[in-house]
Design a protein around this motif. Structure first.
Motif, mmCIF file in Angstrom:
data_model
loop_
_atom_site.group_PDB
_atom_site.id
_atom_site.type_symbol
_atom_site.label_atom_id
_atom_site.label_comp_id
_atom_site.label_asym_id
_atom_site.label_seq_id
_atom_site.Cartn_x
_atom_site.Cartn_y
_atom_site.Cartn_z
ATOM 1 N N ASN A 146 0.852 -1.193 0.000
ATOM 2 C CA ASN A 146 0.000 0.000 0.000
ATOM 3 C C ASN A 146 0.888 1.244 0.000
ATOM 4 N N LYS A 147 0.988 1.908 -1.137
ATOM 5 C CA LYS A 147 1.863 3.077 -1.255
ATOM 6 C C LYS A 147 1.329 4.300 -0.526
ATOM 7 N N GLY A 148 0.104 4.212 -0.014
ATOM 8 C CA GLY A 148 -0.446 5.318 0.764
ATOM 9 C C GLY A 148 -0.209 5.168 2.258
ATOM 10 N N LEU A 149 0.427 4.060 2.677
ATOM 11 C CA LEU A 149 0.614 3.792 4.106
ATOM 12 C C LEU A 149 1.465 4.852 4.789
ATOM 13 N N PHE A 150 2.587 5.227 4.184
ATOM 14 C CA PHE A 150 3.448 6.239 4.790
ATOM 15 C C PHE A 150 2.697 7.555 4.953
ATOM 16 N N PHE A 151 1.891 7.914 3.935
ATOM 17 C CA PHE A 151 1.130 9.160 3.996
ATOM 18 C C PHE A 151 0.142 9.128 5.163
ATOM 19 N N ALA A 152 -0.474 7.986 5.375
ATOM 20 C CA ALA A 152 -1.420 7.861 6.478
ATOM 21 C C ALA A 152 -0.715 7.974 7.821
#
Length: 397
Positions: free
Chosen positions: A247-253
């Motif tokens: 999930n490439k959005g994990l760091f953003f979250a």
């Protein structure tokens, strides 16, 4: 019990303020929703070498539109400016699946940037209008909290949607979310007194209408800090893949969630002890965050760096905004905030371009990219060390 709960809420937390925060949440969710998937989507169109332009084109148009949004917010009102920006998000979301070629995609990234060139300027000016001086830091902290929630929810939801449905559905979801933000904004009461009708003459800018000189110092500090943000937006999706994170959005979250609570504390602390002391700590945290990312070799370390990065963002975002409002004149508040956002977009855009150029789709360059961002954050700390508590540069003579 009810009275006790009411005392917990700040006195300025009115229905209008809450609706503004909710609209801000939806707006930031809408355009952040698609960010984690854009690098791979552009690659699928045959434009892998243009990844650095995904963010930089967006921020370029946002920066170019800031002087206009600032002037219009001071002339025709805060709400029309907010509505226009959210409408651009809606149109862009509908067009991404249609203009599905490299040139069309890059054009839409440029068009999409006009959304953040307008709506955040109107939001910040509206907050400044309805909040007393001694509560600005706290209020900006709460408002930016909702924006951050949107920035966290957007990529996380977008990454989830992209794993279940085609990419077209993600773009339409982004457009639908922006419409919801508009439906809330139109219910708000305009705060600008003596509004002027919209005329073509308002789009003619004089030299002194582009930049508000009174807020140059906080704008420079912001530019140097958000260079790292541009780096993160551009490189983290590829770096996450490099570390085996699906999930490439994990760091953003992670980084956005970590910034939530500290925004309230930072805003309240800056109200009490001054903007500069809080920003010194924020810039140091940014330096440590980027160095930690540079040497990350596993998911756990990257998530720890995300917490550090989010803490830095959570501290400097509301504090710089409050600092800018402190220094601005009431009649030029929109222009002052537009100047701040020009610095914001310029920093993110330059960070995106430089990081994309340094990376060049080569994994061995990751460390160089993040250490460069750390160097920029270090410059902001040095400037703040030569600034007084109230935000003036210390004379060296």
């Amino acid at each position: 019990m009810f009275k006790t709960r009411m005392r917990i809420l700040p006195s300025f937390f009115t229905l209008n303020f809450f609706l503004l925060c909710l609209s801000s949440f939806l707006f930031f969710s809408s355009f952040n929703m698609i960010i984690p998937e854009l690098p791979s989507y552009l690659s699928s169109l045959g434009g892998a070498e243009y990844k650095g332009l995904i963010i930089s084109l967006f921020t370029l148009s946002a920066g170019l539109s800031r002087p206009f949004s600032g002037k219009l917010a001071d002339k025709i009102g805060r709400i029309p400016v907010m509505i226009f920006g959210a409408s651009v998000c809606f149109i862009a979301g509908l067009l991404y699946p249609i203009l599905s070629f490299v040139g069309g995609f890059l054009f839409l990234r440029f068009l999409h940037g006009f959304s953040t060139g307008f709506t955040p300027t109107g939001i910040s000016a509206y907050v400044a209008d309805i909040i007393p001086f001694q509560k600005r830091g706290e209020a900006m902290g709460i408002q930016s909290l909702f924006s951050s929630l949107g920035m966290a929810a957007g990529p996380a939801i977008g990454g989830w949607v992209a794993t279940i449905w085609p990419i077209e559905f993600l773009f339409y979801s982004s457009a639908f979310t922006s419409i919801l933000s508009i439906l809330i904004v139109i219910r708000l009461k305009e705060t600008l007194p003596n509004k002027e009708p919209l005329t073509l003459g308002l789009f003619k800018l004089k030299k002194d209408e582009i930049i508000e000189k009174r807020v140059i110092l906080p704008s420079i500090v912001l530019f140097l800090c958000v260079f790292s943000f541009g780096t993160i937006l551009t490189i983290i999706p590829d770096f996450s893949t490099h570390l085996g994170i699906e999930n490439k959005g994990l760091f953003f979250a992670v980084f956005t969630i970590s910034s939530l609570g500290i925004r309230l504390l930072a805003g309240r602390t800056s109200d009490r002890f001054g903007r500069v002391p809080v920003l010194r700590v924020a810039s140091l945290l940014m330096v440590f965050a980027m160095i930690t990312i540079a040497f990350a070799t596993q998911q756990k370390t990257l998530m720890i760096s995300g917490v550090l990065f989010g803490s830095a963002v959570g501290m400097y975002s509301p504090t710089v905004a409050a600092w800018v409002i402190d220094l601005s004149r009431d009649q030029f508040r929109g222009r002052a905030l537009a100047t701040m956002y020009i610095a914001l977009e310029a920093g993110i855009g330059v960070g995106a371009i430089v990081s994309g150029s340094l990376f060049s789709n080569r994994a061995e360059n990751f460390q160089l990219v993040f250490l460069t961002a750390a160097a920029f954050a270090s410059l902001s700390f040095l400037i703040l060390m030569f600034s007084k508590k109230e935000g003036k540069l210390i004379s060296l003579h």
